[in-house]
Design a protein around this motif. Sequence first.
Motif, mmCIF file in Angstrom:
data_model
loop_
_atom_site.group_PDB
_atom_site.id
_atom_site.type_symbol
_atom_site.label_atom_id
_atom_site.label_comp_id
_atom_site.label_asym_id
_atom_site.label_seq_id
_atom_site.Cartn_x
_atom_site.Cartn_y
_atom_site.Cartn_z
ATOM 1 N N GLU A 182 43.286 -8.961 10.612
ATOM 2 C CA GLU A 182 42.389 -10.660 10.130
ATOM 3 C C GLU A 182 41.329 -10.417 11.598
ATOM 4 O OE1 GLU A 182 42.991 -11.965 7.493
ATOM 5 O OE2 GLU A 182 44.605 -11.456 7.043
ATOM 6 N N VAL A 183 41.351 -10.072 12.184
ATOM 7 C CA VAL A 183 40.236 -10.844 13.423
ATOM 8 C C VAL A 183 39.098 -9.879 13.183
ATOM 9 C CG1 VAL A 183 39.850 -11.526 15.831
ATOM 10 C CG2 VAL A 183 41.607 -12.259 14.745
ATOM 11 N N GLU A 184 39.541 -8.380 13.055
ATOM 12 C CA GLU A 184 38.379 -8.077 12.901
ATOM 13 C C GLU A 184 37.287 -8.470 11.432
ATOM 14 O OE1 GLU A 184 35.822 -4.034 11.923
ATOM 15 O OE2 GLU A 184 37.965 -5.199 10.583
ATOM 16 N N ASP A 185 38.371 -8.303 10.389
ATOM 17 C CA ASP A 185 37.416 -8.714 9.544
ATOM 18 C C ASP A 185 36.423 -10.360 9.345
ATOM 19 O OD1 ASP A 185 37.899 -6.943 7.464
ATOM 20 O OD2 ASP A 185 39.401 -8.335 6.531
ATOM 21 N N LEU A 186 37.166 -11.103 10.542
ATOM 22 C CA LEU A 186 36.062 -12.119 11.164
ATOM 23 C C LEU A 186 35.471 -11.985 11.118
ATOM 24 C CD1 LEU A 186 36.169 -15.233 11.297
ATOM 25 C CD2 LEU A 186 37.615 -14.941 13.185
ATOM 26 N N ALA A 187 35.360 -10.778 12.492
ATOM 27 C CA ALA A 187 34.295 -10.651 13.546
ATOM 28 C C ALA A 187 33.143 -9.373 12.583
ATOM 29 C CB ALA A 187 34.503 -9.873 14.727
ATOM 30 N N ARG A 188 32.906 -9.143 11.667
ATOM 31 C CA ARG A 188 32.880 -8.142 11.057
ATOM 32 C C ARG A 188 31.409 -9.224 10.081
ATOM 33 N NH1 ARG A 188 33.133 -2.762 9.169
ATOM 34 N NH2 ARG A 188 34.757 -2.131 9.854
ATOM 35 N N ALA A 191 28.783 -10.976 12.293
ATOM 36 C CA ALA A 191 27.944 -10.584 12.813
ATOM 37 C C ALA A 191 27.224 -9.901 12.420
ATOM 38 C CB ALA A 191 28.116 -9.324 13.462
ATOM 39 N N LYS A 192 27.528 -10.689 10.900
ATOM 40 C CA LYS A 192 25.985 -10.497 10.096
ATOM 41 C C LYS A 192 24.969 -11.411 10.310
ATOM 42 C CE LYS A 192 28.945 -9.193 5.717
ATOM 43 N NZ LYS A 192 29.722 -9.093 4.414
ATOM 44 N N TYR A 193 25.271 -12.438 10.880
ATOM 45 C CA TYR A 193 24.224 -13.609 10.868
ATOM 46 C C TYR A 193 23.884 -14.113 12.201
ATOM 47 C CZ TYR A 193 27.129 -15.401 6.979
ATOM 48 O OH TYR A 193 27.396 -15.662 5.584
ATOM 49 N N TYR A 194 24.332 -12.542 13.372
ATOM 50 C CA TYR A 194 23.619 -12.288 14.856
ATOM 51 C C TYR A 194 22.517 -11.127 14.492
ATOM 52 C CZ TYR A 194 27.400 -15.728 16.166
ATOM 53 O OH TYR A 194 28.338 -16.665 16.779
ATOM 54 N N LYS A 195 21.529 -11.344 15.242
ATOM 55 C CA LYS A 195 20.177 -10.234 15.236
ATOM 56 C C LYS A 195 20.472 -9.446 16.237
ATOM 57 C CE LYS A 195 16.201 -13.383 13.321
ATOM 58 N NZ LYS A 195 15.383 -13.941 13.859
ATOM 59 N N GLU A 200 29.531 -2.232 15.353
ATOM 60 C CA GLU A 200 29.423 -1.132 15.943
ATOM 61 C C GLU A 200 29.277 -1.829 18.003
ATOM 62 O OE1 GLU A 200 26.989 -1.636 13.575
ATOM 63 O OE2 GLU A 200 28.529 -0.644 12.091
ATOM 64 N N ASP A 201 28.764 -2.394 17.469
ATOM 65 C CA ASP A 201 28.698 -3.002 19.241
ATOM 66 C C ASP A 201 30.059 -2.787 19.740
ATOM 67 O OD1 ASP A 201 25.866 -2.569 19.579
ATOM 68 O OD2 ASP A 201 24.904 -4.679 18.046
ATOM 69 N N MET A 202 31.121 -3.926 18.908
ATOM 70 C CA MET A 202 33.038 -4.765 19.370
ATOM 71 C C MET A 202 32.808 -3.488 19.385
ATOM 72 S SD MET A 202 32.687 -7.291 16.399
ATOM 73 C CE MET A 202 31.310 -7.830 15.770
ATOM 74 N N ARG A 203 34.125 -3.208 20.718
ATOM 75 C CA ARG A 203 35.408 -2.703 20.182
ATOM 76 C C ARG A 203 36.440 -3.807 20.224
ATOM 77 N NH1 ARG A 203 36.101 0.558 26.107
ATOM 78 N NH2 ARG A 203 37.337 2.345 25.715
ATOM 79 N N PHE A 204 37.311 -3.044 19.222
ATOM 80 C CA PHE A 204 38.670 -3.244 18.966
ATOM 81 C C PHE A 204 39.345 -2.456 19.690
ATOM 82 C CE2 PHE A 204 36.364 -5.957 16.226
ATOM 83 C CZ PHE A 204 36.926 -7.058 16.719
#
Length: 460
Positions: A182-188, A191-195, A200-204
Amino acid sequence: MSTTERPRILVVGGGYVGLYAARRILKKMRYGEATVTVVDPRSYMTYQPFLPEAAAGSISPRHVVVPLRRVLPKAEVLTGRVTTIDQDRKVAMVAPLVGESYELPFDYLVIALGAVSRTFPIPGLAEQGIGMKGIEEAIGLRNHVLEQLDKADSTTSEEVRRKALTFVFVGGGFAGAETIGEVEDLARDAAKYYKSVKREDMRFVLVDAADKILPEVGPKLGQYGKEHLEGRGIEIYLNTSMDSCVDGHVVLKNGLEVDSNTIVWTAGVKPNPVLARYGLPLGPRGHVDTRTTLQVQGTDYIWAAGDNAQVPDVAARKAGIENAWCPPNAQHALRQARTLGDNVISGMRGFPQKDYEHANKGAVAGLGLHKGVAMIVMGKMKIKLKGRLAWYMHRGYHGLAMPTWNRKIRVFADWTLAMFLKREVVSLGAIESPREEFYEAAKPAPTAAANPAPEKAKAS
């Protein structure tokens, strides 16, 4: 707290078992037959299977909790803790949120304290870890993850950015796998709203000491769940554990070291340790030892069920599995609460007790939006589902299992709105210290140092 001459049924704990047992007792009880008193440190019950979705913003946090006083209007609800129990005098010591402790007499006792996170003396865990046992932790995790994206998008330090965008989850059971999904979904989505932040920059990272994840759904579906999460870029390390996480520097048993601001601990649960002070017979792992009737061994006026009880699994033993115990899950908790409530009424009226028996109906798990695994048991046949259909099964089962129609409707309304509206990705981290801004504004202004008057020039 009211005083009464009627027998008192004291329910210690207002979680799933405590809430449903109290409702059952009140429903079956004759008018004025007894007083039902529920004691819990919180004034609400939390439906824990929905915590991962609350952390991801798929369900409003208010809809995951059930206010005890609202659903138990005919019961006494005391906000506090039962610290000790004197079985000889049939008296419990209650410590309220404020004020001095007091004694509360009872005639019948229900132990439904549930479980707490099982932790180990790992350096840094107490300071850095985030649990997933309460709604407060789910809200905190959501705010924390979104704050890390804010940090990464605003900093010029590559080290700060890397640490903010690394997320470590310890524990690969239902809670760990569902939460990381769920958190990976949230972060994905966020990320669309951050320039300057991309997925790909995140590590889970998911770590588990066992050799598989999701053991509750069987090896094949567990393997599918592992491959699915890995396909989404999540690193999974099995047969390993965390040695330390001081200041966010995570050291794993396999030699891997990462720096992370987010360490989520879901490595199992254990019975509430306060049980050791109640003088009840406990099993080897600290659970209250009960008979098949849910009565505590050696007593005829105390019952226990749920995560804090060691309940014989009658159905499994009939199938030839020796020393089988009921697993700590929602399907057993709900059914145990009903049997327990009926047995308390029977015990109060002098009727025989009924054995608790329930055959496992399977397990469902959600791994994020439209993703899940499910194993449905129908007699001797096991139906295994994965993907979107399993996710529908997961939501359908838990949506219907949610206590009260009020909460069921609110949860299904949240899901329906999410079909048409985008996920909320706002962080409300300041909610954890709401007075900070007012405190800063109300601080006394610093007094300027008095400037000494300049000396007059001496006359020449």
